[in-house]
Design an enzyme around this catalytic site. Sequence first.
Site, PDB file in Angstrom:
ATOM      1  N   LYS A  22       0.726  -0.938  -0.428  1.00  0.00           N
ATOM      2  CA  LYS A  22       0.480   0.075   0.227  1.00  0.00           C
ATOM      3  C   LYS A  22       0.940   1.147  -0.076  1.00  0.00           C
ATOM      4  O   LYS A  22       1.040   2.155  -0.878  1.00  0.00           O
ATOM      5  CB  LYS A  22      -1.205  -0.278   1.316  1.00  0.00           C
ATOM      6  CG  LYS A  22      -1.657   1.262   1.807  1.00  0.00           C
ATOM      7  CD  LYS A  22      -2.282   1.429   2.753  1.00  0.00           C
ATOM      8  CE  LYS A  22      -2.187   2.316   4.151  1.00  0.00           C
ATOM      9  NZ  LYS A  22      -1.582   3.228   4.580  1.00  0.00           N
ATOM     10  N   PRO A 122       0.569  16.633  11.158  1.00  0.00           N
ATOM     11  CA  PRO A 122       0.884  18.406  10.642  1.00  0.00           C
ATOM     12  C   PRO A 122       1.421  17.770   8.547  1.00  0.00           C
ATOM     13  O   PRO A 122       1.763  16.692   8.410  1.00  0.00           O
ATOM     14  CB  PRO A 122       1.608  19.254  11.343  1.00  0.00           C
ATOM     15  CG  PRO A 122       2.112  17.661  11.684  1.00  0.00           C
ATOM     16  CD  PRO A 122       1.591  17.222  11.551  1.00  0.00           C
ATOM     17  N   ILE A 123       1.529  18.444   7.959  1.00  0.00           N
ATOM     18  CA  ILE A 123       2.068  18.889   6.984  1.00  0.00           C
ATOM     19  C   ILE A 123       3.082  19.970   6.497  1.00  0.00           C
ATOM     20  O   ILE A 123       3.381  20.156   5.231  1.00  0.00           O
ATOM     21  CB  ILE A 123       1.008  18.619   5.860  1.00  0.00           C
ATOM     22  CG1 ILE A 123       0.157  20.116   5.500  1.00  0.00           C
ATOM     23  CG2 ILE A 123       0.315  17.283   5.223  1.00  0.00           C
ATOM     24  CD1 ILE A 123      -0.867  20.373   3.692  1.00  0.00           C
ATOM     25  N   ASP A 124       3.630  21.298   7.735  1.00  0.00           N
ATOM     26  CA  ASP A 124       5.136  21.564   7.463  1.00  0.00           C
ATOM     27  C   ASP A 124       5.759  21.172   7.074  1.00  0.00           C
ATOM     28  O   ASP A 124       6.458  22.443   5.951  1.00  0.00           O
ATOM     29  CB  ASP A 124       4.911  22.069   9.015  1.00  0.00           C
ATOM     30  CG  ASP A 124       4.786  21.012  10.247  1.00  0.00           C
ATOM     31  OD1 ASP A 124       4.158  19.728   9.633  1.00  0.00           O
ATOM     32  OD2 ASP A 124       6.463  21.008  10.892  1.00  0.00           O
ATOM     33  N   LEU A 125       6.006  19.878   7.270  1.00  0.00           N
ATOM     34  CA  LEU A 125       7.373  19.812   6.707  1.00  0.00           C
ATOM     35  C   LEU A 125       6.951  19.784   4.878  1.00  0.00           C
ATOM     36  O   LEU A 125       7.910  20.060   4.311  1.00  0.00           O
ATOM     37  CB  LEU A 125       8.122  17.819   6.466  1.00  0.00           C
ATOM     38  CG  LEU A 125       8.776  18.138   8.388  1.00  0.00           C
ATOM     39  CD1 LEU A 125       8.569  16.541   9.116  1.00  0.00           C
ATOM     40  CD2 LEU A 125       9.729  19.120   8.773  1.00  0.00           C
ATOM     41  N   ILE A 327       6.737   7.665  17.238  1.00  0.00           N
ATOM     42  CA  ILE A 327       7.114   8.434  15.645  1.00  0.00           C
ATOM     43  C   ILE A 327       5.518   8.780  15.939  1.00  0.00           C
ATOM     44  O   ILE A 327       5.169   9.892  15.677  1.00  0.00           O
ATOM     45  CB  ILE A 327       6.488   6.817  15.078  1.00  0.00           C
ATOM     46  CG1 ILE A 327       7.899   6.295  14.992  1.00  0.00           C
ATOM     47  CG2 ILE A 327       6.319   8.055  13.196  1.00  0.00           C
ATOM     48  CD1 ILE A 327       8.919   7.386  14.195  1.00  0.00           C
ATOM     49  N   ARG A 397      -8.778  -0.417   3.948  1.00  0.00           N
ATOM     50  CA  ARG A 397      -8.558   0.755   2.954  1.00  0.00           C
ATOM     51  C   ARG A 397      -6.196  -0.436   2.902  1.00  0.00           C
ATOM     52  O   ARG A 397      -6.462   0.507   2.326  1.00  0.00           O
ATOM     53  CB  ARG A 397      -7.561   1.472   4.673  1.00  0.00           C
ATOM     54  CG  ARG A 397      -9.417   2.842   4.586  1.00  0.00           C
ATOM     55  CD  ARG A 397      -9.210   4.004   5.282  1.00  0.00           C
ATOM     56  NE  ARG A 397      -7.785   4.573   4.936  1.00  0.00           N
ATOM     57  CZ  ARG A 397      -6.760   5.211   5.677  1.00  0.00           C
ATOM     58  NH1 ARG A 397      -6.819   5.440   6.975  1.00  0.00           N
ATOM     59  NH2 ARG A 397      -5.820   5.548   4.824  1.00  0.00           N
TER      60      ARG A 397
HETATM   61  C1  EPZ Z   1       3.584   6.687   6.437  1.00  0.00           C
HETATM   62  O1  EPZ Z   1       2.923   7.801   6.435  1.00  0.00           O
HETATM   63  C2  EPZ Z   1       2.711   5.924   5.690  1.00  0.00           C
HETATM   64  N1  EPZ Z   1       2.046   6.199   5.284  1.00  0.00           N
HETATM   65  C3  EPZ Z   1       2.288   5.376   7.405  1.00  0.00           C
HETATM   66  O2  EPZ Z   1       1.330   4.033   7.534  1.00  0.00           O
HETATM   67  C4  EPZ Z   1       3.410   4.818   8.259  1.00  0.00           C
HETATM   68  O3  EPZ Z   1       3.178   5.316   9.571  1.00  0.00           O
HETATM   69  C5  EPZ Z   1       4.718   5.679   8.021  1.00  0.00           C
HETATM   70  O4  EPZ Z   1       4.705   6.551   7.156  1.00  0.00           O
HETATM   71  C6  EPZ Z   1       5.827   6.224   9.175  1.00  0.00           C
HETATM   72  O5  EPZ Z   1       6.306   5.162   8.585  1.00  0.00           O
HETATM   73  C7  EPZ Z   1       1.607   6.014   3.989  1.00  0.00           C
HETATM   74  O6  EPZ Z   1       3.218   5.673   3.273  1.00  0.00           O
HETATM   75  C8  EPZ Z   1       0.546   6.494   3.144  1.00  0.00           C
HETATM   76  P1  EPZ Z   1       5.312  10.936   7.790  1.00  0.00           P
HETATM   77  P2  EPZ Z   1       3.006   9.742   6.817  1.00  0.00           P
HETATM   78  O7  EPZ Z   1       5.345  12.014   7.118  1.00  0.00           O
HETATM   79  O8  EPZ Z   1       3.989  10.055   5.355  1.00  0.00           O
HETATM   80  C9  EPZ Z   1       5.204  14.185  11.431  1.00  0.00           C
HETATM   81  C10 EPZ Z   1      -0.228   2.896   7.400  1.00  0.00           C
HETATM   82  O9  EPZ Z   1      -0.835   2.251   8.680  1.00  0.00           O
HETATM   83  N2  EPZ Z   1       5.050  14.790  10.684  1.00  0.00           N
HETATM   84  O10 EPZ Z   1       7.305   9.865   8.191  1.00  0.00           O
HETATM   85  O11 EPZ Z   1       2.496  10.475   7.429  1.00  0.00           O
HETATM   86  C11 EPZ Z   1       4.158  12.685  11.488  1.00  0.00           C
HETATM   87  O12 EPZ Z   1       3.109  13.868  12.421  1.00  0.00           O
HETATM   88  C12 EPZ Z   1      -0.059   4.105   7.634  1.00  0.00           C
HETATM   89  O13 EPZ Z   1       0.473   2.115   6.460  1.00  0.00           O
HETATM   90  C13 EPZ Z   1       5.322  16.028  10.398  1.00  0.00           C
HETATM   91  O14 EPZ Z   1       5.021  16.541  12.410  1.00  0.00           O
HETATM   92  O15 EPZ Z   1       4.469   9.260   7.941  1.00  0.00           O
HETATM   93  C14 EPZ Z   1       4.548  11.552  12.495  1.00  0.00           C
HETATM   94  O16 EPZ Z   1       4.523  12.657  13.562  1.00  0.00           O
HETATM   95  C15 EPZ Z   1       0.095   4.692   9.114  1.00  0.00           C
HETATM   96  N3  EPZ Z   1       4.999  16.958   9.960  1.00  0.00           N
HETATM   97  C16 EPZ Z   1       5.777  11.659  11.599  1.00  0.00           C
HETATM   98  O17 EPZ Z   1       6.373  12.799  10.961  1.00  0.00           O
HETATM   99  C17 EPZ Z   1       4.827  16.327   8.884  1.00  0.00           C
HETATM  100  O18 EPZ Z   1       5.199  17.829   7.441  1.00  0.00           O
HETATM  101  C18 EPZ Z   1       6.610  10.676  10.673  1.00  0.00           C
HETATM  102  O19 EPZ Z   1       5.382  10.924   9.873  1.00  0.00           O
HETATM  103  C19 EPZ Z   1       4.308  15.185   8.339  1.00  0.00           C
HETATM  104  C20 EPZ Z   1       5.047  14.439   8.801  1.00  0.00           C
END
Ligand code: EPZ
Length: 420
Positions: A22, A122-125, A327, A397
């Site tokens: 996925k 968030p999506i700030d990064l 995380i 999903r």
């Molecule tokens: C991806 O989510 C995966 N989803 C998640 O899998 C997975 O848990 C995660 O990576 C970590 O490995 C998909 O690939 C579709 P991150 P993503 O950006 O990209 C914070 C599942 O069950 N963050 O690495 O959203 C965030 O809040 C799903 O299959 C910011 O603060 O993960 C989190 O605490 C769940 N600002 C941490 O970073 C940002 O702009 C990791 O998020 C982006 C992220």
Amino acid sequence: MSVIKIRGGRHLDGTVDVHGSKNAVLPILAASFINGGISIIHNCPDITDVRTSIAILEHLGCEVTFKDNTVTVNSHNVTGTSIPDELMREMRSSVIFAGALVSKMGRAELSYPGGCKLGHRPIDLHLNTFRKLGIIINEEHGRIQCDATQVTPARIFLDFPSVGATENIILAAIGGEGVTTIINAAKEPEIVDLQNFLNSMGACVRGGGTDVVEITGGRPLGDCEYTVIPDRISASTYMAAVVAAGGTGEIRNVVPNHVSAFIAVMRECGASVSVRDRTIRITSSGKIRPVKLINTMPYPGFPTDAQSLVMSIMSVARGTGIIKENIFQGRYAHANELARMGADISIADKIAVVRGVRRLSGCDVYAADLRSGAALAVAALAAEGETTVHNVHYIDRGYECFDRALASLGADIERIDDIE
Ligand code: EPZ
């Protein structure tokens, strides 16, 4: 609505084939918008998030067919630059279309993504690094406008190795001229898969799987054909099912080194695991040794997506274990439902203390997100009596034919659709 009924307390003995990943195919589908050609994508799981991605691609003007786990995307005549809120809210991965749209069209209009409720996401990064690429971001009335007549190459340091932000930067940088470098990039296998897919259409992305990724933009892109990697979290889920219930399972179509952290923990629980080519054979007596400490980390550390699975297993271990979820802020929704089954779990902020009990008992439980739903099914396999898992749409999903997969491992399981 649908439910899954599981009658637990019996050992498993069976074989299961792991479906495509996925978290690899979702950014790859977003990337298929960029080449203005034909993308043939094999080993695509038939899951709700894929269907949502296809709906977004079609909304943007792509022609898409999906048959027998192969998606064909024709992005010759794309016209769209805006994704409606209702599609954005369906999943987290909708945000990755921002990079693809900016790359191809020079602009994007979207809103905040949805996805599993795992605390603040968030999506700030994503947005801050887009600004470093010369993309103008405007937010108002719940919509995000990204405008980039020309994406300018940059050297970007990520504060956190965010998977989604790494993917979004890669897609945005493809459309610019020159070399963009990401430092402290996410190293997950899904990043490597996206890199390989993009390079198969003519892009030039290097360093995927390491913490420095280099994208040379402005290359001519063409048709491509690609096969998506297997889903490492689904493979881990099926291993967890065998360990929780006891018995033997053969899990096929796996990339073993993508699940090495999980295999190490299953061995710590007392399971025996052998690996041959792309098949994992796992056996457990059902007597589970406690795991002292699980720390969820970015890849190649222990994956946060498998944390709930280990909590289910630890609920019936012969001792106490500790989990630290580093995380996501709120990824313990499954703990309350496990407690209804008799689990003894204390939560304090990021820490969960799991004291194993002799037996869980089956009851009605409610999935709150994708991986908590899978974990409740795993716990049900170890429980006495019948468990009904509600909110199966969360499981749909990310898992293709979840009930049939567990049934092929020998589980006594039944899915009932259209429950009032
Ligand atoms: C991806 O989510 C995966 N989803 C998640 O899998 C997975 O848990 C995660 O990576 C970590 O490995 C998909 O690939 C579709 P991150 P993503 O950006 O990209 C914070 C599942 O069950 N963050 O690495 O959203 C965030 O809040 C799903 O299959 C910011 O603060 O993960 C989190 O605490 C769940 N600002 C941490 O970073 C940002 O702009 C990791 O998020 C982006 C992220």
